[in-house]
Write a protein that holds these residues in place. Sequence first.
Motif, short mmCIF file in Angstrom:
data_model
loop_
_atom_site.label_atom_id
_atom_site.label_comp_id
_atom_site.label_asym_id
_atom_site.label_seq_id
_atom_site.Cartn_x
_atom_site.Cartn_y
_atom_site.Cartn_z
N TYR A 1 0.79 -1.16 -0.11
CA TYR A 1 -0.05 0.18 0.12
C TYR A 1 0.85 1.21 0.15
O TYR A 1 1.60 1.36 1.12
N PHE A 2 0.67 2.10 -0.95
CA PHE A 2 1.63 3.36 -1.22
C PHE A 2 0.43 4.34 -1.11
O PHE A 2 -0.56 4.42 -1.60
N ASP A 3 0.74 5.39 -0.09
CA ASP A 3 -0.25 6.38 0.30
C ASP A 3 -0.05 7.29 -0.69
O ASP A 3 1.07 8.08 -1.03
N ILE A 4 -1.15 7.72 -1.84
CA ILE A 4 -0.98 8.70 -2.91
C ILE A 4 -1.04 9.98 -2.09
O ILE A 4 -0.68 10.86 -3.28
N GLU A 5 -1.37 10.25 -1.15
CA GLU A 5 -1.60 11.39 -0.50
C GLU A 5 -0.28 11.92 0.24
O GLU A 5 -0.28 12.93 0.97
N ILE A 6 0.82 11.14 0.23
CA ILE A 6 1.85 11.34 1.12
C ILE A 6 2.41 12.80 0.92
O ILE A 6 2.92 13.45 1.82
N ARG A 7 2.51 13.18 -0.45
CA ARG A 7 3.20 14.52 -0.48
C ARG A 7 2.25 15.71 -0.01
O ARG A 7 2.69 16.64 0.48
N LYS A 8 1.18 15.44 0.00
CA LYS A 8 -0.04 16.39 0.60
C LYS A 8 0.35 16.44 1.92
O LYS A 8 0.26 17.38 2.52
N LYS A 9 0.47 15.17 2.73
CA LYS A 9 0.78 15.10 4.02
C LYS A 9 1.95 16.05 4.51
O LYS A 9 2.05 16.56 5.54
N PHE B 1 5.69 12.65 7.95
CA PHE B 1 5.06 11.67 7.32
C PHE B 1 3.55 11.26 8.00
O PHE B 1 2.98 10.45 7.31
N GLU B 2 3.24 12.29 9.25
CA GLU B 2 2.15 11.40 9.90
C GLU B 2 0.77 11.89 9.42
O GLU B 2 0.98 13.03 8.98
#
Length: 80
Positions: free
Chosen positions: A9-17, A79-80
């Motif tokens: 699972y790769f969080d596609i919203e990681i850059r937004k976070k 990253f949280e």
Amino acid sequence: MTTFKRYFYFDIEIRKKISLNIRKYRKIAGITQEQLALDIGVSYDFLRRLEFKEGKVGCSIDTLYKISVVLNTRIDKFFE
């Protein structure tokens, strides 16, 4: 030897976070965008876009590390 594709699972919203957390921790530290940009050696415009484009602009791990040092925040907090 047989190999198979494993699922991750790769969080596609990681850059937004990351973007939102940079802004959050910068404000907690009481540092302006201009000062943070100067401290880490990037342009004000780059830092502004990094924070407000909410993930549409990314940064290198080196830049993220510099931000964490200036903001006195562990890098994993972004990253949280």
